[in-house]
Design an enzyme around this catalytic site. Structure first.
Site, mmCIF file in Angstrom:
data_model
loop_
_atom_site.group_PDB
_atom_site.id
_atom_site.type_symbol
_atom_site.label_atom_id
_atom_site.label_comp_id
_atom_site.label_asym_id
_atom_site.label_seq_id
_atom_site.Cartn_x
_atom_site.Cartn_y
_atom_site.Cartn_z
ATOM 1 N N LYS A 1 3.007 22.109 -35.399
ATOM 2 C CA LYS A 1 2.774 20.757 -34.879
ATOM 3 C C LYS A 1 3.926 19.840 -35.277
ATOM 4 C CE LYS A 1 -2.302 20.786 -35.103
ATOM 5 N NZ LYS A 1 -2.566 20.563 -33.670
ATOM 6 N N ARG B 1 -10.382 28.286 -31.529
ATOM 7 C CA ARG B 1 -11.147 29.149 -30.625
ATOM 8 C C ARG B 1 -11.102 30.604 -31.109
ATOM 9 N NH1 ARG B 1 -7.469 27.381 -25.678
ATOM 10 N NH2 ARG B 1 -7.419 25.538 -26.987
HETATM 11 N N1 BES Z 1 -7.255 21.006 -34.412
HETATM 12 C C1 BES Z 1 -6.566 20.931 -33.178
HETATM 13 C C2 BES Z 1 -7.217 19.963 -32.192
HETATM 14 C C3 BES Z 1 -7.121 18.488 -32.505
HETATM 15 C C4 BES Z 1 -6.109 17.739 -31.948
HETATM 16 C C5 BES Z 1 -8.061 17.867 -33.281
HETATM 17 C C6 BES Z 1 -6.034 16.386 -32.203
HETATM 18 C C7 BES Z 1 -7.988 16.509 -33.534
HETATM 19 C C8 BES Z 1 -6.972 15.774 -32.994
HETATM 20 C C9 BES Z 1 -6.524 22.303 -32.509
HETATM 21 O O1 BES Z 1 -6.469 23.384 -33.355
HETATM 22 C C10 BES Z 1 -5.287 22.337 -31.664
HETATM 23 O O2 BES Z 1 -4.228 22.305 -32.227
HETATM 24 N N2 BES Z 1 -5.443 22.414 -30.341
HETATM 25 C C11 BES Z 1 -4.335 22.450 -29.450
HETATM 26 C C12 BES Z 1 -4.566 23.555 -28.451
HETATM 27 C C13 BES Z 1 -3.395 23.802 -27.552
HETATM 28 C C14 BES Z 1 -2.274 24.445 -28.337
HETATM 29 C C15 BES Z 1 -3.826 24.695 -26.434
HETATM 30 C C16 BES Z 1 -4.265 21.097 -28.743
HETATM 31 O O3 BES Z 1 -5.321 20.566 -28.384
HETATM 32 O O4 BES Z 1 -3.173 20.577 -28.608
HETATM 33 MN MN MN Z 2 -4.480 23.899 -33.867
#
Ligand code: BES
Ligand code: MN
Ligand code: ZN
Length: 510
Positions: free
Chosen positions: A282, A356
């Protein structure tokens, strides 16, 4: 219920306001109400209420606050606070809960040692429902965003609470005690979600959840990496590979004597104690917020505690997979293929879609433990925040009757959710060249394709998935809710165990 003893009880009284033993009496006040609406109150304040209404210093708009002293020496309370309840026609349990939380925070900020909250006749809700909501709200106001600052003053002390009710009785007292437990269990989940990732490792998270649940009488097993491997949970193990902290799977069982064999409610919660994104790392900006990526898991553990303390009549199993998502030297890489406990293979396109993965194995395990109805809770997708913002969780699943049941229970518990569709065409976005499915489906409908991924591990059971990515953390303080972890979904999951499940007709997409 020995465990509730550690919680100081909330008193109830039907005494006239003049005789209520409190430093501060907080009274909800409707818009357009006259000073004479509550007999004797205005006079006791030397007509300050009439003056404030007249000059529009206070008008009863929702959460507006007005504090004045009691001048009548015949009254026991020293101060009266009015809290705006908005239009009387829109009043209901949800606003009652928020007003009580506002009242609690007000009393704490003013360092009051005894605070009474007045339950005014709610239009929509029953007195019992209102009393429970008031107790929940007061208890929610006890939460402190724990601080590791060494020079900070202590948080304001928690007052002794009283609820002033139109008519006292055992049903009201039971509702208040129930609200107290539900509020406290929400606060426990908030506390865990607030803990920094270095303090709340997967093992530490599991230990705290085990303590919270087992001291309430929940059966708890913590599976270590050897047991996880034996179960073949390749998705969870794949995510855990990038971290030097070992993963855990928490298993909770509520098995009340004499409970029917079916239904068995299965609760599953995402327990990522920190989400860096892994190799698909990230951006640094805001990454610190990813310490709350276990809020769904904490909600499940704390709901299990409430379910046991409140003696839910049905069987409930809980499964919380816990791990960090880190980019260590042994971390999974884009293109890697993992084999799930269910046997399905997954091509990892993006290691940041880790929630997931671990939930896929956990949902499979909840079924193996005998669940007949599933609900999972997860901070799963940024896309859900884009779609619904910070005040509404997404709800997904099948069949529609079950999803609607969970949604409606949540609405009563104060967790707002909005249904999203799972049309089968979305499945195409997860087609992989090399494996049964990919773990991401591109930018389009990303919260839906995440849910479609989970559905692959659910089989034929009724299942609802709650995406709390937007609702787990409060960015903007509200009169009834400070910044920080919200405790979302704890009360919904707990209340579900007290409802009659709907007859489920078919398992079509919705
Ligand atoms: N934990 C995050 C989702 C999240 C994002 C929670 C912002 C709270 C605030 C999750 O694990 C994630 O990183 N999801 C990605 C998925 C993508 C790579 C398909 C996302 O939502 O960007
Ligand atoms: Mn994630
Ligand atoms: Zn995550």
């Amino acid at each position: 219920m020995a465990q509730t003893m550690t919680l100081t009880p909330i008193d109830s009284t039907a005494a006239p306001l003049a005789a209520v033993d409190a430093d501060l009496v907080v009274m909800p006040w409707f818009e357009a109400e006259r000073a004479s609406a509550v007999p004797g109150l205005d006079a006791a304040t030397g007509a300050e209420i009439a003056r404030a209404l007249e000059t529009n210093e206070f008008s009863g708009k929702r959460f507006e606050q007005f504090v004045t002293t009691v001048t009548d020496s015949g009254w026991r309370p020293r101060r009266i606070a009015l809290v705006g309840a908005g239009p009387a026609a829109q009043f209901g349990t949800e606003i009652m809960r928020k007003l009580a939380a506002t009242a609690g925070l007000l009393g704490r900020q003013r360092r009051m040692s005894r605070v009474a909250f007045v339950l005014r006749a709610a239009n929509a809700a029953s007195p019992v429902e209102s009393a429970q909501a008031a107790a929940e709200g007061l208890t929610l106001s006890e939460f402190n965003v724990g601080s590791y600052k060494t020079s900070d003053p202590l948080p304001p002390p928690v007052p002794a609470w009283t609820v002033v009710v139109p008519q006292a009785g055992p049903a009201i007292d039971a509702a208040i005690a129930r609200g107290r437990v539900l509020g406290d269990c929400s606060n426990r989940a908030r506390q865990m979600a607030n803990e920094p990732g270095n303090r709340l490792t997967p093992c530490e998270f599991a230990a705290r959840c085990a303590q919270a649940a087992s001291e309430a009488g929940v059966g708890v097993d913590i599976l270590d990496e050897r047991q996880i491997e034996k179960l073949g949970m390749g998705l969870l193990l794949g995510v855990a590979r990038g971290s030097s902290e070992p993963p855990r799977v928490m298993v909770f069982r509520h098995e009340p004597p004499g409970a029917p064999a079916s239904p068995v409610l299965g609760l599953v919660g995402k327990g990522i104690t920190f989400d860096t994104g892994g190799i698909s790392i990230k951006p640094a900006d805001g990454m610190e917020k990813m310490k709350d990526d276990m809020a769904g898991g904490a909600a499940v553990a704390c709901a299990m505690r409430a379910i046991a303390l409140l003696e839910a009549p049905i069987r409930v199993v809980g499964v919380v997979p816990a791990t960090e998502n880190m980019p260590g030297g042994r971390a999974i890489k884009p293109g890697d293929v993992l084999t799930s406990a269910s046997g399905k293979t997954v091509e990892v396109i993006n290691t940041d879609a880790e929630g997931r993965l671990i939930l896929g194995d956990a949902l499979w395990y909840a079924q193996r433990l005998g669940a007949t109805h599933l609900v999972d809770v997860a901070t799963l997708t940024g896309a859900c925040v884009v779609a619904l913002g910070k005040i509404t969780s997404g709800i997904f699943g099948t069949p529609g009757e079950w999803v609607e049941h969970v949604r409606a229970v949540g609405a009563r518990a104060g967790d707002r959710m909005w249904p999203m569709p799972l049309h089968e065409e979305y499945r195409d976005q997860l087609k992989s060249e090399i494996a049964d499915l990919m773990n991401t489906g591109g930018r389009a409908a990303a919260s839906i394709t995440a849910a479609i991924f989970l559905k692959e591990f659910v089989g034929a059971l009724p299942w609802a998935h709650i995406d709390i990515a937007g609702t787990a953390w409060v960015d903007e303080a509200q009169p009834f809710l400070p910044k920080g972890p919200s405790g979302v979904a704890v009360r919904t999951l707990a209340e579900l165990a007290f409802t009659a499940f709907p007859q489920v007709s078919s398992l079509k997409s919705v």
